[in-house]
Scaffold this motif. Structure first.
Motif, mmCIF file in Angstrom:
data_model
loop_
_atom_site.group_PDB
_atom_site.id
_atom_site.type_symbol
_atom_site.label_atom_id
_atom_site.label_comp_id
_atom_site.label_asym_id
_atom_site.label_seq_id
_atom_site.Cartn_x
_atom_site.Cartn_y
_atom_site.Cartn_z
ATOM 1 N N ARG A 3 0.854 -1.184 0.000
ATOM 2 C CA ARG A 3 0.000 0.000 0.000
ATOM 3 C C ARG A 3 0.889 1.233 0.000
ATOM 4 O O ARG A 3 2.031 1.179 0.441
ATOM 5 C CB ARG A 3 -0.887 -0.003 1.234
ATOM 6 N N PRO A 4 0.351 2.351 -0.461
ATOM 7 C CA PRO A 4 1.151 3.580 -0.422
ATOM 8 C C PRO A 4 1.568 3.923 1.000
ATOM 9 O O PRO A 4 0.783 3.802 1.940
ATOM 10 C CB PRO A 4 0.201 4.635 -0.978
ATOM 11 N N VAL A 5 2.837 4.315 1.148
ATOM 12 C CA VAL A 5 3.350 4.694 2.469
ATOM 13 C C VAL A 5 3.473 6.207 2.603
ATOM 14 O O VAL A 5 3.757 6.704 3.677
ATOM 15 C CB VAL A 5 4.717 4.029 2.757
ATOM 16 N N GLY A 6 3.267 6.913 1.504
ATOM 17 C CA GLY A 6 3.365 8.368 1.564
ATOM 18 C C GLY A 6 3.130 8.986 0.201
ATOM 19 O O GLY A 6 2.899 8.306 -0.791
ATOM 20 N N ILE A 7 3.187 10.292 0.171
ATOM 21 C CA ILE A 7 2.999 11.057 -1.057
ATOM 22 C C ILE A 7 4.191 11.991 -1.217
ATOM 23 O O ILE A 7 4.603 12.653 -0.264
ATOM 24 C CB ILE A 7 1.696 11.871 -1.005
ATOM 25 N N VAL A 8 4.737 12.020 -2.420
ATOM 26 C CA VAL A 8 5.818 12.960 -2.706
ATOM 27 C C VAL A 8 5.221 14.088 -3.556
ATOM 28 O O VAL A 8 4.496 13.852 -4.515
ATOM 29 C CB VAL A 8 7.026 12.284 -3.403
ATOM 30 N N HIS A 9 5.487 15.325 -3.129
ATOM 31 C CA HIS A 9 5.024 16.516 -3.839
ATOM 32 C C HIS A 9 6.191 17.024 -4.684
ATOM 33 O O HIS A 9 7.276 17.280 -4.159
ATOM 34 C CB HIS A 9 4.587 17.607 -2.861
ATOM 35 N N VAL A 10 5.952 17.185 -5.982
ATOM 36 C CA VAL A 10 6.994 17.605 -6.916
ATOM 37 C C VAL A 10 6.569 18.927 -7.546
ATOM 38 O O VAL A 10 5.430 19.068 -7.997
ATOM 39 C CB VAL A 10 7.195 16.552 -8.024
ATOM 40 N N LYS A 11 7.494 19.875 -7.582
ATOM 41 C CA LYS A 11 7.229 21.142 -8.259
ATOM 42 C C LYS A 11 8.296 21.328 -9.331
ATOM 43 O O LYS A 11 9.487 21.392 -9.033
ATOM 44 C CB LYS A 11 7.249 22.312 -7.285
ATOM 45 N N VAL A 12 7.863 21.401 -10.579
ATOM 46 C CA VAL A 12 8.769 21.665 -11.697
ATOM 47 C C VAL A 12 8.817 23.177 -11.847
ATOM 48 O O VAL A 12 7.819 23.807 -12.195
ATOM 49 C CB VAL A 12 8.275 20.992 -12.991
ATOM 50 N N VAL A 13 9.975 23.754 -11.564
ATOM 51 C CA VAL A 13 10.094 25.214 -11.547
ATOM 52 C C VAL A 13 10.507 25.752 -12.907
ATOM 53 O O VAL A 13 9.750 26.475 -13.550
ATOM 54 C CB VAL A 13 11.088 25.661 -10.453
ATOM 55 N N LYS A 14 11.728 25.420 -13.355
ATOM 56 C CA LYS A 14 12.195 25.979 -14.623
ATOM 57 C C LYS A 14 13.366 25.173 -15.164
ATOM 58 O O LYS A 14 13.926 24.321 -14.478
ATOM 59 C CB LYS A 14 12.611 27.437 -14.461
ATOM 60 N N ALA A 15 13.724 25.492 -16.405
ATOM 61 C CA ALA A 15 14.927 24.943 -17.037
ATOM 62 C C ALA A 15 15.705 26.118 -17.608
ATOM 63 O O ALA A 15 15.120 27.132 -18.000
ATOM 64 C CB ALA A 15 14.566 23.957 -18.131
ATOM 65 N N VAL A 16 17.017 25.992 -17.649
ATOM 66 C CA VAL A 16 17.862 27.090 -18.121
ATOM 67 C C VAL A 16 18.818 26.560 -19.183
ATOM 68 O O VAL A 16 19.448 25.522 -19.005
ATOM 69 C CB VAL A 16 18.671 27.701 -16.954
ATOM 70 N N GLY A 17 18.924 27.278 -20.294
ATOM 71 C CA GLY A 17 19.908 26.962 -21.321
ATOM 72 C C GLY A 17 19.658 25.680 -22.082
ATOM 73 O O GLY A 17 20.603 24.930 -22.337
ATOM 74 N N LEU A 18 18.412 25.429 -22.471
ATOM 75 C CA LEU A 18 18.121 24.236 -23.258
ATOM 76 C C LEU A 18 18.697 24.364 -24.663
ATOM 77 O O LEU A 18 18.913 25.468 -25.165
ATOM 78 C CB LEU A 18 16.608 24.013 -23.334
ATOM 79 N N ARG A 19 18.936 23.246 -25.309
ATOM 80 C CA ARG A 19 19.472 23.253 -26.674
ATOM 81 C C ARG A 19 18.397 23.640 -27.682
ATOM 82 O O ARG A 19 17.226 23.354 -27.502
ATOM 83 C CB ARG A 19 19.976 21.865 -27.045
ATOM 84 N N LYS A 20 18.836 24.242 -28.769
ATOM 85 C CA LYS A 20 17.932 24.594 -29.861
ATOM 86 C C LYS A 20 17.590 23.313 -30.617
ATOM 87 O O LYS A 20 18.477 22.578 -31.028
ATOM 88 C CB LYS A 20 18.590 25.596 -30.797
ATOM 89 N N LYS A 21 16.306 23.051 -30.799
ATOM 90 C CA LYS A 21 15.890 21.819 -31.467
ATOM 91 C C LYS A 21 15.090 22.065 -32.736
ATOM 92 O O LYS A 21 14.980 21.187 -33.570
ATOM 93 C CB LYS A 21 15.051 20.951 -30.514
ATOM 94 N N ASP A 22 14.500 23.233 -32.890
ATOM 95 C CA ASP A 22 13.685 23.519 -34.065
ATOM 96 C C ASP A 22 14.539 24.101 -35.187
ATOM 97 O O ASP A 22 15.652 24.580 -34.959
ATOM 98 C CB ASP A 22 12.566 24.507 -33.711
ATOM 99 N N LEU A 23 13.991 24.104 -36.388
ATOM 100 C CA LEU A 23 14.704 24.649 -37.540
ATOM 101 C C LEU A 23 14.973 26.140 -37.385
ATOM 102 O O LEU A 23 15.974 26.652 -37.872
ATOM 103 C CB LEU A 23 13.900 24.405 -38.817
ATOM 104 N N MET A 24 14.101 26.839 -36.699
ATOM 105 C CA MET A 24 14.253 28.283 -36.526
ATOM 106 C C MET A 24 15.101 28.631 -35.302
ATOM 107 O O MET A 24 15.192 29.785 -34.925
ATOM 108 C CB MET A 24 12.869 28.943 -36.410
ATOM 109 N N GLY A 25 15.686 27.652 -34.647
ATOM 110 C CA GLY A 25 16.591 27.927 -33.544
ATOM 111 C C GLY A 25 15.939 28.017 -32.182
ATOM 112 O O GLY A 25 16.502 28.579 -31.262
ATOM 113 N N GLY A 26 14.754 27.470 -32.022
ATOM 114 C CA GLY A 26 14.063 27.502 -30.737
ATOM 115 C C GLY A 26 13.797 26.106 -30.224
ATOM 116 O O GLY A 26 14.346 25.128 -30.715
ATOM 117 N N ALA A 27 12.944 26.022 -29.246
ATOM 118 C CA ALA A 27 12.509 24.734 -28.701
ATOM 119 C C ALA A 27 11.132 24.926 -28.071
ATOM 120 O O ALA A 27 10.774 26.019 -27.668
ATOM 121 C CB ALA A 27 13.498 24.218 -27.672
ATOM 122 N N ASP A 28 10.384 23.841 -28.021
ATOM 123 C CA ASP A 28 9.066 23.830 -27.399
ATOM 124 C C ASP A 28 9.089 22.778 -26.287
ATOM 125 O O ASP A 28 8.525 21.698 -26.435
ATOM 126 C CB ASP A 28 7.981 23.485 -28.430
#
Length: 101
Positions: free
Chosen positions: A21-46
């Protein structure tokens, strides 16, 4: 020499893990990312993030897609039920969203 009848016991499911059975709950907060690589043809990313708790049958959870952003900020919160904190691992994967036409 082979003796008949012979019994072979094959465990289908580890009984120690079968009824955990579950013994607990973990709370996760995704805040931000910095300096991701360019993946699109126009030099951006989604970018978006997929989060999964290993050894869990529940599908992974996803953040929203931040279009044309190499330094995205999500500030999104998620909850996961933990069954075995000794063996479960929280996995984060960042992907580039591509619209399929």
């Amino acid at each position: 020499m082979y003796l008949w009848p012979k019994t072979l016991v094959v465990p289908i499911l580890d009984p120690a893990k079968a009824f955990r059975r579950p013994v607990g709950i973990v709370h996760v907060k995704v805040v931000k990312a910095v300096g991701l690589r360019k993946k699109d043809l126009m030099g951006g990313a989604d970018p978006y993030v997929k989060i999964k708790l290993s050894e869990d049958k529940i599908p992974s959870k996803k953040t929203t897609v931040k279009h044309k952003n190499l330094n995205p900020e999500w500030n999104e919160e998620f909850k996961f039920s933990v069954r075995d904190p000794q063996t479960q691992v929280l996995e984060f994967n960042v992907y580039d969203w591509e619209q399929v036409t």
